[in-house]
Design an enzyme around this catalytic site. Structure first.
Site, short mmCIF file in Angstrom:
data_model
loop_
_atom_site.label_atom_id
_atom_site.label_comp_id
_atom_site.label_asym_id
_atom_site.label_seq_id
_atom_site.Cartn_x
_atom_site.Cartn_y
_atom_site.Cartn_z
N GLU A 1 -20.37 -57.05 126.55
CA GLU A 1 -20.60 -56.79 127.97
C GLU A 1 -19.80 -57.76 128.83
O GLU A 1 -19.97 -58.98 128.74
CB GLU A 1 -22.10 -56.90 128.27
CG GLU A 1 -22.91 -55.86 127.53
CD GLU A 1 -24.39 -56.15 127.49
OE1 GLU A 1 -25.16 -55.25 127.10
OE2 GLU A 1 -24.80 -57.28 127.82
N SER B 1 -25.45 -51.29 126.43
CA SER B 1 -26.21 -50.61 125.38
C SER B 1 -26.04 -51.38 124.09
O SER B 1 -25.19 -51.05 123.26
CB SER B 1 -25.73 -49.15 125.23
OG SER B 1 -26.44 -48.51 124.19
N GLU B 2 -26.84 -52.44 123.95
CA GLU B 2 -26.65 -53.36 122.83
C GLU B 2 -26.78 -52.66 121.48
O GLU B 2 -26.01 -52.94 120.55
CB GLU B 2 -27.67 -54.51 122.92
CG GLU B 2 -27.42 -55.49 124.04
CD GLU B 2 -27.90 -55.00 125.40
OE1 GLU B 2 -27.57 -55.62 126.42
OE2 GLU B 2 -28.63 -53.97 125.42
N HIS C 1 -35.51 -63.36 129.49
CA HIS C 1 -34.16 -63.94 129.44
C HIS C 1 -34.20 -65.40 129.00
O HIS C 1 -33.30 -66.17 129.31
CB HIS C 1 -33.46 -63.82 130.80
CG HIS C 1 -33.10 -62.42 131.16
ND1 HIS C 1 -34.03 -61.52 131.65
CD2 HIS C 1 -31.93 -61.75 131.10
CE1 HIS C 1 -33.43 -60.36 131.88
NE2 HIS C 1 -32.15 -60.47 131.55
#
Length: 323
Positions: free
Chosen positions: A30, A58-59, A128
Protein backbone atom coordinates in the site's frame (compact mmCIF):
# COMPACT_ATOMS: atom_id res chain seq x y z
CA UNK A 1 32.41 4.14 6.58
CA UNK A 2 29.66 4.68 9.16
CA UNK A 3 27.41 7.65 9.72
CA UNK A 4 24.36 8.28 11.89
CA UNK A 5 21.08 7.76 10.08
CA UNK A 6 17.48 7.08 11.02
CA UNK A 7 16.21 3.55 11.57
CA UNK A 8 13.76 3.96 8.66
CA UNK A 9 16.61 5.06 6.38
CA UNK A 10 18.61 2.02 7.44
CA UNK A 11 15.72 -0.28 6.51
CA UNK A 12 15.47 1.42 3.14
CA UNK A 13 19.21 1.06 2.54
CA UNK A 14 19.01 -2.66 3.30
CA UNK A 15 16.09 -3.05 0.92
CA UNK A 16 17.82 -1.00 -1.80
CA UNK A 17 20.91 -3.19 -1.50
CA UNK A 18 18.78 -6.32 -1.87
CA UNK A 19 17.04 -4.92 -4.95
CA UNK A 20 20.36 -3.93 -6.54
CA UNK A 21 21.77 -7.37 -5.82
CA UNK A 22 18.89 -9.39 -7.30
CA UNK A 23 16.52 -8.35 -10.09
CA UNK A 24 13.88 -10.80 -8.84
CA UNK A 25 13.28 -8.71 -5.71
CA UNK A 26 10.05 -6.74 -6.05
CA UNK A 27 8.32 -4.44 -3.56
CA UNK A 28 4.54 -4.67 -3.29
CA UNK A 29 2.11 -2.97 -0.94
CA UNK A 30 0.00 0.00 0.00
CA UNK A 31 1.45 3.34 -1.16
CA UNK A 32 4.94 1.89 -1.61
CA UNK A 33 5.72 4.50 -4.26
CA UNK A 34 5.31 7.45 -1.86
CA UNK A 35 5.90 5.46 1.35
CA UNK A 36 4.10 7.30 4.12
CA UNK A 37 6.27 5.66 6.79
CA UNK A 38 9.43 5.86 4.67
CA UNK A 39 10.97 2.42 4.26
CA UNK A 40 10.33 2.26 0.50
CA UNK A 41 10.66 5.96 -0.31
CA UNK A 42 12.56 6.68 -3.51
CA UNK A 43 12.75 3.07 -4.68
CA UNK A 44 10.22 3.50 -7.48
CA UNK A 45 12.38 6.22 -9.05
CA UNK A 46 15.45 3.99 -8.91
CA UNK A 47 13.98 0.61 -9.85
CA UNK A 48 10.80 1.52 -11.75
CA UNK A 49 7.12 0.70 -11.46
CA UNK A 50 7.58 -2.90 -12.58
CA UNK A 51 9.50 -3.65 -9.39
CA UNK A 52 7.78 -1.24 -6.98
CA UNK A 53 4.01 -1.74 -7.21
CA UNK A 54 1.15 -0.16 -5.33
CA UNK A 55 -1.78 -2.36 -4.33
CA UNK A 56 -5.40 -1.77 -3.42
CA UNK A 57 -6.23 -1.66 0.29
CA UNK A 58 -6.87 -5.39 0.39
CA UNK A 59 -4.24 -7.11 2.50
CA UNK A 60 -5.64 -10.61 2.03
CA UNK A 61 -5.40 -10.19 -1.75
CA UNK A 62 -1.84 -8.96 -2.15
CA UNK A 63 -0.43 -11.05 0.72
CA UNK A 64 -1.87 -14.13 -0.99
CA UNK A 65 -0.75 -13.04 -4.46
CA UNK A 66 2.83 -12.82 -3.23
CA UNK A 67 2.74 -16.49 -2.23
CA UNK A 68 2.16 -17.32 -5.90
CA UNK A 69 4.75 -14.77 -7.02
CA UNK A 70 7.39 -16.31 -4.76
CA UNK A 71 6.51 -19.84 -5.87
CA UNK A 72 7.25 -18.97 -9.52
CA UNK A 73 10.58 -17.25 -8.93
CA UNK A 74 10.13 -13.70 -7.63
CA UNK A 75 11.29 -12.49 -4.23
CA UNK A 76 8.43 -10.24 -3.08
CA UNK A 77 8.93 -7.78 -0.24
CA UNK A 78 5.46 -6.94 1.03
CA UNK A 79 4.73 -3.69 2.87
CA UNK A 80 1.75 -4.30 5.18
CA UNK A 81 2.08 -0.79 6.65
CA UNK A 82 0.63 -1.55 10.14
CA UNK A 83 1.15 -4.67 12.23
CA UNK A 84 -2.53 -5.00 13.09
CA UNK A 85 -3.25 -5.68 9.40
CA UNK A 86 -1.74 -9.15 9.72
CA UNK A 87 -5.08 -10.21 11.20
CA UNK A 88 -6.78 -9.40 7.88
CA UNK A 89 -4.45 -11.77 6.02
CA UNK A 90 -3.85 -14.54 8.54
CA UNK A 91 -5.03 -17.35 6.28
CA UNK A 92 -2.66 -16.26 3.52
CA UNK A 93 0.26 -15.92 5.96
CA UNK A 94 -0.35 -18.85 8.31
CA UNK A 95 -2.05 -21.41 6.06
CA UNK A 96 -0.36 -20.68 2.74
CA UNK A 97 3.00 -18.88 3.00
CA UNK A 98 4.11 -20.65 6.16
CA UNK A 99 3.14 -24.16 5.08
CA UNK A 100 3.64 -24.50 1.32
CA UNK A 101 7.35 -25.33 1.36
CA UNK A 102 6.78 -28.03 4.00
CA UNK A 103 3.71 -29.47 2.29
CA UNK A 104 5.52 -29.64 -1.06
CA UNK A 105 8.40 -31.57 0.46
CA UNK A 106 10.78 -28.68 -0.20
CA UNK A 107 9.96 -28.51 -3.89
CA UNK A 108 8.76 -24.90 -3.59
CA UNK A 109 10.83 -22.07 -2.11
CA UNK A 110 8.90 -19.12 -0.74
CA UNK A 111 11.33 -16.20 -0.40
CA UNK A 112 8.85 -13.60 0.90
CA UNK A 113 9.42 -10.77 3.36
CA UNK A 114 6.35 -9.30 5.04
CA UNK A 115 7.40 -6.10 6.77
CA UNK A 116 5.36 -3.66 8.76
CA UNK A 117 5.52 -0.86 11.29
CA UNK A 118 4.12 -2.26 14.50
CA UNK A 119 3.21 -1.48 18.08
CA UNK A 120 1.81 1.60 19.81
CA UNK A 121 2.85 4.94 18.33
CA UNK A 122 0.98 7.31 20.65
CA UNK A 123 -2.82 7.03 20.75
CA UNK A 124 -3.01 4.84 17.67
CA UNK A 125 -5.84 3.04 19.49
CA UNK A 126 -6.62 -0.66 19.62
CA UNK A 127 -6.78 -1.43 15.88
CA UNK A 128 -3.47 0.29 15.01
CA UNK A 129 -1.30 -0.58 18.01
CA UNK A 130 -0.90 -4.34 17.87
CA UNK A 131 2.36 -6.25 18.16
CA UNK A 132 1.33 -9.65 16.77
CA UNK A 133 4.80 -11.23 16.94
CA UNK A 134 3.87 -13.75 19.69
CA UNK A 135 0.97 -15.05 17.61
CA UNK A 136 3.19 -15.40 14.54
CA UNK A 137 5.95 -17.08 16.56
CA UNK A 138 3.47 -19.92 17.00
CA UNK A 139 3.09 -20.37 13.24
CA UNK A 140 5.55 -23.05 12.12
CA UNK A 141 7.32 -22.10 8.89
CA UNK A 142 7.81 -18.37 9.52
CA UNK A 143 10.99 -16.60 10.52
CA UNK A 144 10.48 -13.43 12.57
CA UNK A 145 12.86 -10.52 13.08
CA UNK A 146 12.44 -7.43 15.25
CA UNK A 147 15.47 -5.12 15.11
CA UNK A 148 15.98 -2.50 17.81
CA UNK A 149 18.70 -0.35 16.22
CA UNK A 150 19.34 1.20 12.80
CA UNK A 151 22.44 -0.99 12.43
CA UNK A 152 20.42 -4.15 12.98
CA UNK A 153 17.56 -2.86 10.84
CA UNK A 154 19.76 -2.62 7.75
CA UNK A 155 21.65 -5.87 8.19
CA UNK A 156 18.58 -7.93 9.04
CA UNK A 157 16.64 -6.55 6.07
CA UNK A 158 19.25 -7.81 3.61
CA UNK A 159 19.36 -11.22 5.29
CA UNK A 160 15.56 -11.42 5.34
CA UNK A 161 15.31 -10.78 1.59
CA UNK A 162 17.98 -13.39 0.86
CA UNK A 163 16.21 -16.02 3.00
CA UNK A 164 14.42 -18.80 1.01
CA UNK A 165 11.63 -19.03 3.61
CA UNK A 166 8.93 -16.49 4.54
CA UNK A 167 10.17 -13.83 6.95
CA UNK A 168 8.09 -11.38 8.99
CA UNK A 169 10.07 -8.21 9.66
CA UNK A 170 8.69 -5.99 12.44
CA UNK A 171 9.74 -2.34 12.62
CA UNK A 172 8.68 -0.97 15.97
CA UNK A 173 6.84 2.29 15.24
CA UNK A 174 8.54 4.29 17.99
CA UNK A 175 12.02 3.30 16.81
CA UNK A 176 11.57 4.59 13.25
CA UNK A 177 12.85 8.06 14.12
CA UNK A 178 15.81 6.95 16.20
CA UNK A 179 19.35 7.39 14.92
CA UNK A 180 22.41 5.19 15.06
CA UNK A 181 25.74 4.37 13.42
CA UNK A 182 25.23 2.47 10.16
CA UNK A 183 27.90 1.55 7.58
CA UNK A 184 27.34 2.89 4.07
CA UNK A 185 28.21 -0.41 2.41
CA UNK A 186 25.79 -3.37 2.36
CA UNK A 187 26.15 -5.97 5.12
CA UNK A 188 24.03 -8.85 6.38
CA UNK A 189 23.28 -9.93 9.96
CA UNK A 190 22.47 -13.66 10.16
CA UNK A 191 18.96 -14.56 11.24
CA UNK A 192 18.77 -16.35 14.57
CA UNK A 193 21.73 -14.60 16.20
CA UNK A 194 21.14 -12.49 19.32
CA UNK A 195 23.27 -9.53 20.35
CA UNK A 196 24.49 -8.63 23.83
CA UNK A 197 23.88 -4.89 23.83
CA UNK A 198 25.45 -4.41 27.28
CA UNK A 199 27.55 -6.81 29.32
CA UNK A 200 26.78 -7.44 32.98
CA UNK A 201 27.15 -9.94 35.81
CA UNK A 202 24.19 -9.62 38.20
CA UNK A 203 21.05 -10.03 36.08
CA UNK A 204 20.18 -10.81 32.47
CA UNK A 205 17.60 -8.51 30.87
CA UNK A 206 16.30 -9.90 27.58
CA UNK A 207 14.63 -7.01 25.76
CA UNK A 208 12.70 -7.06 22.49
CA UNK A 209 12.15 -4.23 19.99
CA UNK A 210 11.30 -0.89 21.58
CA UNK A 211 12.03 -2.22 25.07
CA UNK A 212 15.75 -2.49 24.26
CA UNK A 213 16.61 1.23 24.64
CA UNK A 214 14.48 1.33 27.79
CA UNK A 215 16.33 -1.64 29.25
CA UNK A 216 19.67 -0.03 28.40
CA UNK A 217 18.67 3.17 30.23
CA UNK A 218 17.66 1.15 33.28
CA UNK A 219 20.94 -0.78 33.15
CA UNK A 220 22.97 2.44 32.97
CA UNK A 221 21.10 3.88 35.97
CA UNK A 222 21.48 0.68 38.00
CA UNK A 223 25.21 0.59 37.38
CA UNK A 224 25.52 3.74 39.49
CA UNK A 225 23.86 1.79 42.31
CA UNK A 226 26.23 -1.12 42.03
CA UNK A 227 23.97 -3.43 39.98
CA UNK A 228 25.45 -4.89 36.79
CA UNK A 229 22.73 -5.73 34.24
CA UNK A 230 23.42 -7.58 30.99
CA UNK A 231 21.03 -6.60 28.17
CA UNK A 232 20.45 -9.22 25.48
CA UNK A 233 18.54 -8.36 22.29
CA UNK A 234 17.30 -11.52 20.49
CA UNK A 235 16.89 -9.55 17.22
CA UNK A 236 15.32 -12.68 15.71
CA UNK A 237 12.37 -14.23 17.54
CA UNK A 238 12.04 -17.25 15.25
CA UNK A 239 14.45 -18.93 15.25
CA UNK A 240 15.33 -17.77 18.76
CA UNK A 241 18.98 -17.74 19.82
CA UNK A 242 18.47 -19.63 23.07
CA UNK A 243 22.20 -20.40 23.37
CA UNK A 244 23.12 -16.74 23.90
CA UNK A 245 20.28 -16.23 26.38
CA UNK A 246 21.17 -19.37 28.36
CA UNK A 247 24.85 -18.43 28.37
CA UNK A 248 23.98 -15.04 29.83
CA UNK A 249 21.67 -16.49 32.49
CA UNK A 250 24.34 -19.05 33.32
CA UNK A 251 26.62 -16.14 34.18
CA UNK A 252 24.13 -13.96 36.08
CA UNK A 253 21.68 -16.46 37.57
CA UNK A 254 18.78 -14.03 37.16
CA UNK A 255 16.40 -13.20 34.31
CA UNK A 256 14.02 -10.40 33.35
CA UNK A 257 12.31 -10.45 29.94
CA UNK A 258 10.79 -7.28 28.47
CA UNK A 259 8.27 -7.63 25.66
CA UNK A 260 5.96 -5.12 23.98
CA UNK A 261 3.08 -7.56 23.82
CA UNK A 262 0.40 -8.90 26.14
CA UNK A 263 1.66 -10.96 29.03
CA UNK A 264 -0.35 -14.09 28.20
CA UNK A 265 1.45 -16.25 25.60
CA UNK A 266 3.99 -13.49 24.94
CA UNK A 267 7.51 -13.90 23.60
CA UNK A 268 8.53 -13.16 27.19
CA UNK A 269 6.56 -16.20 28.34
CA UNK A 270 8.34 -18.44 25.82
CA UNK A 271 11.78 -17.17 26.80
CA UNK A 272 11.10 -17.60 30.52
CA UNK A 273 9.79 -21.13 29.93
CA UNK A 274 12.87 -22.03 27.85
CA UNK A 275 15.29 -20.74 30.48
CA UNK A 276 13.39 -22.43 33.32
CA UNK A 277 13.44 -25.77 31.51
CA UNK A 278 17.10 -25.60 30.54
CA UNK A 279 18.79 -23.61 33.31
CA UNK A 280 16.65 -24.11 36.40
CA UNK A 281 19.66 -25.14 38.46
CA UNK A 282 21.51 -21.84 37.98
CA UNK A 283 18.59 -19.52 38.73
CA UNK A 284 19.00 -17.59 41.97
CA UNK A 285 15.47 -16.15 41.86
CA UNK A 286 12.24 -16.50 39.90
CA UNK A 287 12.40 -15.03 36.37
CA UNK A 288 10.28 -11.93 35.78
CA UNK A 289 8.23 -10.88 32.74
CA UNK A 290 7.56 -7.24 31.90
CA UNK A 291 4.81 -7.02 29.29
CA UNK A 292 1.45 -5.39 28.56
CA UNK A 293 -1.69 -5.97 30.53
CA UNK A 294 -4.14 -8.35 28.82
CA UNK A 295 -6.34 -5.60 27.36
CA UNK A 296 -6.66 -3.85 23.98
CA UNK A 297 -4.27 -0.90 23.73
CA UNK A 298 -6.26 2.17 24.80
CA UNK A 299 -6.55 5.41 22.82
CA UNK A 300 -6.32 7.55 25.97
CA UNK A 301 -2.68 8.63 26.50
CA UNK A 302 -2.99 8.10 30.25
CA UNK A 303 -4.41 4.61 29.89
CA UNK A 304 -2.03 3.70 27.08
CA UNK A 305 0.94 4.65 29.29
CA UNK A 306 -0.40 2.43 32.05
CA UNK A 307 -0.63 -0.62 29.79
CA UNK A 308 2.78 -0.38 28.12
CA UNK A 309 6.27 -1.38 29.25
CA UNK A 310 8.21 1.49 30.78
CA UNK A 311 11.52 1.97 32.57
CA UNK A 312 9.96 1.96 36.03
CA UNK A 313 8.44 -1.47 35.47
CA UNK A 314 11.71 -2.84 34.10
CA UNK A 315 13.62 -1.50 37.09
CA UNK A 316 11.08 -2.95 39.54
CA UNK A 317 11.37 -6.37 37.88
CA UNK A 318 15.17 -6.27 38.06
CA UNK A 319 15.11 -5.33 41.73
CA UNK A 320 12.66 -8.15 42.46
CA UNK A 321 15.15 -10.70 41.10
CA UNK A 322 17.80 -9.24 43.43
CA UNK A 323 15.66 -9.17 46.57
Amino acid sequence: MSRKIYYIQAMQEGLRAAMAEDDSVVVIGEDVDRSIIGATRGLVGEFGEDRVRNTPISEATFVGACVGAAAVGLRPVVDLMVGSFFYVAMDQVANQAAKLRYMSGGQVDLPIVYFTATGPSGSGAAQHSENPHPMLMNVAGLKIVMPSTPYDAKGLMLSAVREPNPVVYFQDFVLGGTKGEVPEEPYAIPLGVADVKRAGTDVTVVAIGATVPKALKVAAALEKEGVSAEVVDPRTLAPLDTDTILESVGKTGRLVVCDSARLTCSAASEIVATVTENAYGVLKSAPQRVAWEDVPVPFSPVLEKRVLVDEDRIRAAVMKTLA
